[in-house]
Design a protein around this motif. Sequence first.
Motif, mmCIF file in Angstrom:
data_model
loop_
_atom_site.group_PDB
_atom_site.id
_atom_site.type_symbol
_atom_site.label_atom_id
_atom_site.label_comp_id
_atom_site.label_asym_id
_atom_site.label_seq_id
_atom_site.Cartn_x
_atom_site.Cartn_y
_atom_site.Cartn_z
ATOM 1 N N LYS A 159 97.333 12.121 55.027
ATOM 2 C CA LYS A 159 96.388 11.913 56.287
ATOM 3 C C LYS A 159 95.322 12.702 56.366
ATOM 4 C CE LYS A 159 98.668 8.278 59.141
ATOM 5 N NZ LYS A 159 99.215 7.775 60.392
ATOM 6 N N THR A 160 95.814 14.153 56.457
ATOM 7 C CA THR A 160 94.707 15.231 56.457
ATOM 8 C C THR A 160 94.030 15.207 55.392
ATOM 9 O OG1 THR A 160 96.551 16.181 57.901
ATOM 10 C CG2 THR A 160 94.970 17.509 57.054
ATOM 11 N N ILE A 161 94.616 15.271 54.110
ATOM 12 C CA ILE A 161 93.902 15.195 53.128
ATOM 13 C C ILE A 161 92.704 14.266 52.624
ATOM 14 C CG2 ILE A 161 93.777 15.082 50.393
ATOM 15 C CD1 ILE A 161 96.805 16.518 50.662
ATOM 16 N N THR A 162 93.201 13.040 53.026
ATOM 17 C CA THR A 162 92.249 11.870 53.053
ATOM 18 C C THR A 162 90.765 12.193 53.934
ATOM 19 O OG1 THR A 162 93.962 10.134 52.548
ATOM 20 C CG2 THR A 162 91.906 9.419 53.521
ATOM 21 N N HIS A 163 91.588 12.712 55.253
ATOM 22 C CA HIS A 163 90.335 12.766 56.253
ATOM 23 C C HIS A 163 89.363 14.107 55.850
ATOM 24 C CE1 HIS A 163 88.679 13.297 60.361
ATOM 25 N NE2 HIS A 163 88.832 14.553 60.171
ATOM 26 N N ASN A 164 89.903 14.812 55.212
ATOM 27 C CA ASN A 164 89.030 16.103 54.944
ATOM 28 C C ASN A 164 88.283 16.041 53.544
ATOM 29 O OD1 ASN A 164 89.239 18.016 57.077
ATOM 30 N ND2 ASN A 164 91.298 17.610 56.786
ATOM 31 N N TYR A 165 88.910 15.048 52.509
ATOM 32 C CA TYR A 165 88.494 14.830 51.346
ATOM 33 C C TYR A 165 87.738 13.453 50.843
ATOM 34 C CZ TYR A 165 89.886 19.643 50.271
ATOM 35 O OH TYR A 165 89.989 20.785 50.274
ATOM 36 N N SER A 166 87.944 12.516 51.730
ATOM 37 C CA SER A 166 87.366 11.185 51.384
ATOM 38 C C SER A 166 85.843 11.135 50.873
ATOM 39 C CB SER A 166 87.740 10.096 52.582
ATOM 40 O OG SER A 166 86.824 10.549 53.777
ATOM 41 N N ARG A 167 85.048 12.078 51.593
ATOM 42 C CA ARG A 167 83.630 12.039 51.264
ATOM 43 C C ARG A 167 83.422 12.943 49.962
ATOM 44 N NH1 ARG A 167 80.134 14.333 54.026
ATOM 45 N NH2 ARG A 167 81.452 15.754 55.109
ATOM 46 N N SER A 168 84.292 13.602 49.043
ATOM 47 C CA SER A 168 84.079 14.398 48.088
ATOM 48 C C SER A 168 83.910 13.414 46.792
ATOM 49 C CB SER A 168 85.342 15.319 47.819
ATOM 50 O OG SER A 168 86.641 14.528 47.356
ATOM 51 N N ARG A 169 83.009 13.969 45.914
ATOM 52 C CA ARG A 169 82.653 12.953 44.795
ATOM 53 C C ARG A 169 83.818 12.462 43.884
ATOM 54 N NH1 ARG A 169 78.968 16.215 40.725
ATOM 55 N NH2 ARG A 169 80.450 17.846 41.120
ATOM 56 N N PHE A 170 84.852 12.958 43.796
ATOM 57 C CA PHE A 170 85.880 12.360 42.926
ATOM 58 C C PHE A 170 87.148 11.910 43.519
ATOM 59 C CE2 PHE A 170 82.944 14.882 40.376
ATOM 60 C CZ PHE A 170 82.596 13.716 39.398
ATOM 61 N N PHE A 171 87.040 11.929 45.034
ATOM 62 C CA PHE A 171 88.446 11.614 45.767
ATOM 63 C C PHE A 171 88.845 10.166 45.196
ATOM 64 C CE2 PHE A 171 90.671 9.543 49.175
ATOM 65 C CZ PHE A 171 91.682 10.364 49.433
ATOM 66 N N ASN A 172 88.017 9.399 45.404
ATOM 67 C CA ASN A 172 88.490 7.821 44.862
ATOM 68 C C ASN A 172 89.135 7.656 43.817
ATOM 69 O OD1 ASN A 172 87.830 6.534 47.412
ATOM 70 N ND2 ASN A 172 85.575 6.146 46.701
ATOM 71 N N GLU A 173 88.461 8.565 42.377
ATOM 72 C CA GLU A 173 89.047 8.490 41.166
ATOM 73 C C GLU A 173 90.511 8.842 41.067
ATOM 74 O OE1 GLU A 173 88.004 10.407 36.893
ATOM 75 O OE2 GLU A 173 86.459 10.349 38.377
ATOM 76 N N PHE A 174 90.623 10.015 41.856
ATOM 77 C CA PHE A 174 92.290 10.379 41.928
ATOM 78 C C PHE A 174 93.053 10.057 43.210
ATOM 79 C CE2 PHE A 174 89.630 13.341 39.408
ATOM 80 C CZ PHE A 174 90.080 13.018 38.152
ATOM 81 N N LYS A 175 92.651 9.370 43.850
ATOM 82 C CA LYS A 175 93.372 8.927 45.085
ATOM 83 C C LYS A 175 94.769 8.240 44.828
ATOM 84 C CE LYS A 175 92.769 5.701 49.045
ATOM 85 N NZ LYS A 175 92.243 4.636 49.832
ATOM 86 N N ASP A 176 94.873 7.345 44.002
ATOM 87 C CA ASP A 176 95.938 6.703 43.607
ATOM 88 C C ASP A 176 96.957 7.710 43.206
ATOM 89 O OD1 ASP A 176 95.012 4.575 44.700
ATOM 90 O OD2 ASP A 176 94.606 3.479 42.547
#
Length: 231
Positions: A85-102
């Motif tokens: 949750k903390t990582i998602t909150h702080n990096y969801s706006r980074s350019r490649f978060f969605n690519e490596f989220k899973d």
Amino acid sequence: MKKIAILQSNYIPWKGYFDLINSVDEFVLFDDMQFTKRDWRNRNKIKSPSGLLWLTIPVKVKGNYYQKISETETRDNAWREQHWKTITHNYSRSRFFNEFKDLFQNLYLGQSETSLSMINYHFLIEICRLLGISTQISWSKEYKSVSGKTERLVEICKQAGATEYLSGPAAEDYIIRNLFERENIQVKYFSYTDYPEYTQLYPPFEHGVSILDLIFNEGKDAYKFMKSFRQ
């Protein structure tokens, strides 16, 4: 010629840790060493809008001050959801978060491992694969042990057939070099200076954070900002 590095496992380490791995032929996880509190074994830093933020895995240590890293267990698995949750909150706006989220969501929420060594190992293997690092990863317990800190390192190098031991610069204060030299093993130190800056959220820029920061901000180009890929 064979290069080897020997180091304790760390939780989601910084880029320098992976540079060291990528600079050798074999990387030995030295987890039959004593667990140390307030160290990198079970915690690391990420960036946040309010500054650097520690992510710490709670472990069982009360009354067991001499336990090995490999014997250290987590208190529970609640930390997994909290950290994600903390990582998602702080990096969801980074350019490649969605690519490596899973990938990272599965490492956090799809696992139930309670051994600190194995938790660190799973992250380490997946991040190495993502970065294209193919170095052999082994464990110190696979090698015959001897007494003495430097003596143990030398013995592992001998058994692994190493001709060069690569270490981080901090070890220069305690390593007895002539013990390596007697066995015709060259000692070299990896420099953690002169890293280029990359696109990073929440200025000012900070090098000493988890490699997750580099991955989420630069994606598959992360290797371009690591020294071992440019040597």
